[in-house]
Design a protein around this motif. Structure first.
Motif, short mmCIF file in Angstrom:
data_model
loop_
_atom_site.label_atom_id
_atom_site.label_comp_id
_atom_site.label_asym_id
_atom_site.label_seq_id
_atom_site.Cartn_x
_atom_site.Cartn_y
_atom_site.Cartn_z
N SER A 134 0.42 -7.75 -1.77
CA SER A 134 -0.29 -8.65 -2.67
C SER A 134 -1.54 -9.27 -2.05
O SER A 134 -2.40 -9.78 -2.77
CB SER A 134 0.64 -9.77 -3.13
OG SER A 134 1.13 -10.52 -2.03
N LYS A 135 -1.67 -9.21 -0.73
CA LYS A 135 -2.83 -9.82 -0.06
C LYS A 135 -3.78 -8.74 0.47
O LYS A 135 -3.41 -7.58 0.65
CB LYS A 135 -2.35 -10.71 1.09
CG LYS A 135 -1.51 -11.90 0.67
CD LYS A 135 -0.96 -12.67 1.86
CE LYS A 135 -2.06 -13.29 2.70
NZ LYS A 135 -1.51 -14.10 3.82
N HIS A 136 -5.00 -9.17 0.73
CA HIS A 136 -6.00 -8.37 1.44
C HIS A 136 -6.35 -7.07 0.72
O HIS A 136 -6.80 -6.11 1.36
CB HIS A 136 -5.54 -8.04 2.86
CG HIS A 136 -4.98 -9.19 3.62
ND1 HIS A 136 -5.68 -10.36 3.82
CD2 HIS A 136 -3.76 -9.37 4.21
CE1 HIS A 136 -4.93 -11.21 4.51
NE2 HIS A 136 -3.77 -10.65 4.75
N TYR A 137 -6.13 -7.00 -0.59
CA TYR A 137 -6.43 -5.78 -1.37
C TYR A 137 -5.57 -4.60 -0.92
O TYR A 137 -5.91 -3.44 -1.09
CB TYR A 137 -7.92 -5.43 -1.24
CG TYR A 137 -8.49 -4.59 -2.35
CD1 TYR A 137 -8.13 -4.77 -3.69
CD2 TYR A 137 -9.43 -3.59 -2.07
CE1 TYR A 137 -8.68 -4.00 -4.70
CE2 TYR A 137 -10.00 -2.82 -3.07
CZ TYR A 137 -9.61 -3.03 -4.39
OH TYR A 137 -10.17 -2.27 -5.40
N LEU A 138 -4.39 -4.91 -0.34
CA LEU A 138 -3.53 -3.85 0.20
C LEU A 138 -2.94 -2.96 -0.88
O LEU A 138 -2.57 -1.81 -0.60
CB LEU A 138 -2.42 -4.46 1.05
CG LEU A 138 -2.85 -5.19 2.32
CD1 LEU A 138 -1.63 -5.64 3.11
CD2 LEU A 138 -3.75 -4.32 3.19
N SER A 147 4.81 -6.85 -1.37
CA SER A 147 4.44 -6.71 0.04
C SER A 147 2.96 -6.35 0.22
O SER A 147 2.45 -6.41 1.34
CB SER A 147 5.30 -5.64 0.70
OG SER A 147 5.07 -4.38 0.12
#
Length: 328
Positions: free
Chosen positions: A184-188, A182
């Protein structure tokens, strides 16, 4: 051999790793580190930093002189923490601690260190902590907030807290940026995952009764305690409202919070003000997170602008590390 730390603000949150240890400990979840044209990659993920900033001591000193940091406590980057007990793990930890001890010894008081341990190896962890405690300038141990689904109120990490306190060592808790689908994107995994990992560890110490079992524990949670300051009121409400929340502790979380230390790496003046309001005077220490992309590039100046003068950053850092106060 005696040890003395250079005068000035003490940065308790900064990282170092020699190039010889870029392979990381056996079982490391991210694979090894590689140098590609002078920049670091963790597996296939770019770390957005130059290799020399992690490994070259003279470069680290140059950064300290530029930013007015008096002394810097170096610790391993979190992906170099040893999470398992595979063959070779204890040897990796020993090699890191030996290398860190040399950097501190040759640093003329510019550096102190937080050593590493192998929490999953019950035999090795006793020896490693004893060695750290016997090494001049290694003043504590750096550990992850989570291990195999448990936190600081469970084995093996609580055992490390007990032993560190017994040996007079400070403890630094640093998140590991654990992967999650959940996030994995945007350096979260960093922007959300790291603050949540840290808050989980803070909650485990407060609601799990750790600070009641280890009242002399000196423990610091980096990145301003993650999202713990914002959640403290929610935890305290639940502690009063639910028997299961207070089952392992005798004090509400808002009381115990003032027994913990945190660093200044919040990237936000309001967040730092909230942290100090919740933790109390003397519990917020200078941190930089050098050399990572989420580091504060000018930590002493930013702290001063937010009400933390250099003298305070020096005295509070020394207190956390168990060093005598400076005489002026």
């Amino acid at each position: 051999m005696s040890f003395s730390l250079r005068r000035g603000p003490v940065d308790v949150h900064a990282h170092w790793l020699s190039e010889e240890l870029f392979g990381l400990p056996p079982g490391a979840p991210f694979g090894g580190i590689t140098d590609r044209d002078g920049r670091l990659f963790l597996g296939e993920v770019p770390l957005s930093i130059e290799t020399r900033l992690m490994s070259d001591v003279s470069t680290i000193r140059d950064d300290m002189e530029r930013t007015g940091v008096g002394a810097r406590v170096l610790s391993a980057p979190p992906f170099a923490f040893a999470l398992g007990a595979e063959a070779g793990t204890a040897e990796y930890v020993d090699a890191f601690n030996d290398g860190l001890a040399r950097v501190v010894r040759d640093g003329d008081g510019w550096f102190a260190g937080f050593g590493c341990v192998s929490p999953a190896d019950s035999d090795a962890v006793f020896r490693q902590l004893r060695t750290i405690a016997d090494t001049p300038g290694l003043l504590g141990v750096a550990i992850p907030p989570l291990m195999h689904g448990t936190s600081l109120d469970s084995e093996p990490l609580e055992r490390v807290l007990h032993l560190a306190t017994e040996y007079g060592l400070a403890v630094l808790v640093h998140p590991m940026q654990l992967p999650s689908p959940s996030l994995s994107k945007h350096y979260l995994a960093n922007l959300i995952g790291n603050p949540v990992e840290t808050a989980t560890a803070v909650a485990s110490v407060l609601l799990g009764g750790v600070i009641e079992r280890i009242p002399e524990l000196r423990i610091c949670f980096v990145h301003g305690g993650g999202c713990a300051p914002d959640l403290l009121g929610r935890w305290t409400h639940a502690w009063h409202a639910r028997p299961d929340v207070r089952a392992s502790s005798h004090r509400p979380p808002e009381d115990g919070f003032q027994n913990l230390y945190f660093d200044t790496v919040t990237h936000d003046a309001d967040a730092l003000a909230l942290l100090e309001a919740k933790a109390g005077y003397g519990r917020v220490l200078l941190g930089s997170d050098h050399p990572f992309d989420m580091a504060d590039p000018d930590p002493v100046r930013h702290a001063a602008e937010r009400g933390f003068p250099a003298s305070r950053l020096e005295s509070q850092g020394r207190e956390f590390l168990g060093l005598p106060p400076v005489t002026r």
